[in-house]
Design an enzyme around this catalytic site. Structure first.
Site, PDB file in Angstrom:
ATOM      1  N   LYS A   1      -0.908   4.972   4.489  1.00  0.00           N
ATOM      2  CA  LYS A   1      -2.004   3.826   4.892  1.00  0.00           C
ATOM      3  C   LYS A   1      -1.076   3.992   6.827  1.00  0.00           C
ATOM      4  CE  LYS A   1      -4.142  -0.245   4.613  1.00  0.00           C
ATOM      5  NZ  LYS A   1      -5.087   0.153   4.565  1.00  0.00           N
TER       6      LYS A   1
ATOM      7  N   HIS B   1       1.148  -1.287  -0.048  1.00  0.00           N
ATOM      8  CA  HIS B   1       0.496  -0.222  -0.107  1.00  0.00           C
ATOM      9  C   HIS B   1       1.187   1.233  -0.419  1.00  0.00           C
ATOM     10  CE1 HIS B   1      -3.552  -2.279   1.262  1.00  0.00           C
ATOM     11  NE2 HIS B   1      -3.999  -2.084   0.706  1.00  0.00           N
TER      12      HIS B   1
END
Length: 257
Positions: free
Chosen positions: A147, A143
């Site tokens: 995040k 990701h």
């Protein structure tokens, strides 16, 4: 003319929230009645006439948001991560309590989806179906570096599904001779190792590695743009009112046989 579903978006100032607002506004059967950001709170959502609220906030507030929405009589579609068995159980209990006082067929629903991407949901389902046939399985999630939680909700959901299938098939622990350096082996989710990568330029990606002697199966899913999540979000918005109680996972809203 089809009756419009009135929608509020929580976390509207964020990237997923802003993309959701645009998707709702473009949908002919949905009406965006409220954009709620972190400074607004959720107390006033019920007064907007919203029937469904979409929560793309952060783990620290999402459970409280859902409880507030239920108290206001609003269905919830949740994409914020950080949920645990305990927090989901509290929502299920709250739903049971409020729905006991509502007319038959008018119960509130909550859909919590670790991932709204159709390709991601299919990858998770394929991995779970394959898991009983392989000796080893590990999950890698990748990701963007902003995040806030790791491993991702998608990876945890994937690993838990793999573990459940393995247990049902009577498979024991996966082979692993590691004695030192366990911190390099990633998180343990029900006996399945999960590895998290945070790298600039990524959006949301997952690989499931399944291995047997002499063979390997790799299931890879990539989300390059947040618009890829919108068909799943809108599906949940349209379906949540017809599913009283708690639904965890978009796969339950799809006809996957």
């Amino acid at each position: 003319m089809t009756e419009q579903i009135r929608v509020a978006v929580l976390g509207a100032a964020g990237r997923m929230g802003a993309t959701t607002c645009a998707a709702v506004e473009a949908a002919p059967d949905l009406t965006l009645v409220a954009r709620v950001d972190s400074s607004d709170g959720v107390a006033g959502v019920g007064a907007t006439g919203a029937q469904v609220a979409v929560d793309f906030t952060v783990p620290s507030v999402t459970e409280a948001n859902v409880h507030a929405l239920l108290d206001a009589g609003v269905h919830a579609v949740v994409g914020a991560t950080g949920w645990t068995d305990a927090s989901r159980a509290r929502v299920a209990e709250h739903l049971a309590r409020v729905n006991a006082d509502r007319p038959q067929g008018r119960g509130l629903g909550v859909v919590i989806a670790p991932n709204f991407g159709l390709s991601a949901v299919l990858a998770m389902q394929f991995a779970a179906r394959a898991a009983r046939y392989f000796e080893s399985a590990e999950v890698i999630e990748l990701h963007h570096p902003t995040k806030v939680d790791a491993p991702s909700g998608t990876a945890r959901h994937t690993a838990a599904a793999i573990a459940a299938v393995r247990a049902d098939a009577g498979l024991g622990p996966m082979p692993d001779a590691t004695e030192t350096g366990w911190e390099a082996r990633g998180a343990d989710v029900d006996g399945v190792r999960v590895h998290a990568v945070r790298l600039r330029g990524l959006v949301a990606h997952e690989e499931v590695l399944l291995g047997n002697p002499g063979e390997q199966l790799v299931i890879r899913q990539d989300s390059f743009d947040r618009v890829s999540f919108m068909p799943g979000v809108l599906l949940a918005v349209r379906e949540v009112a017809s599913r009283p109680g708690l639904t965890v996972g978009l796969e339950h809203l799809l006809d996957l046989g």
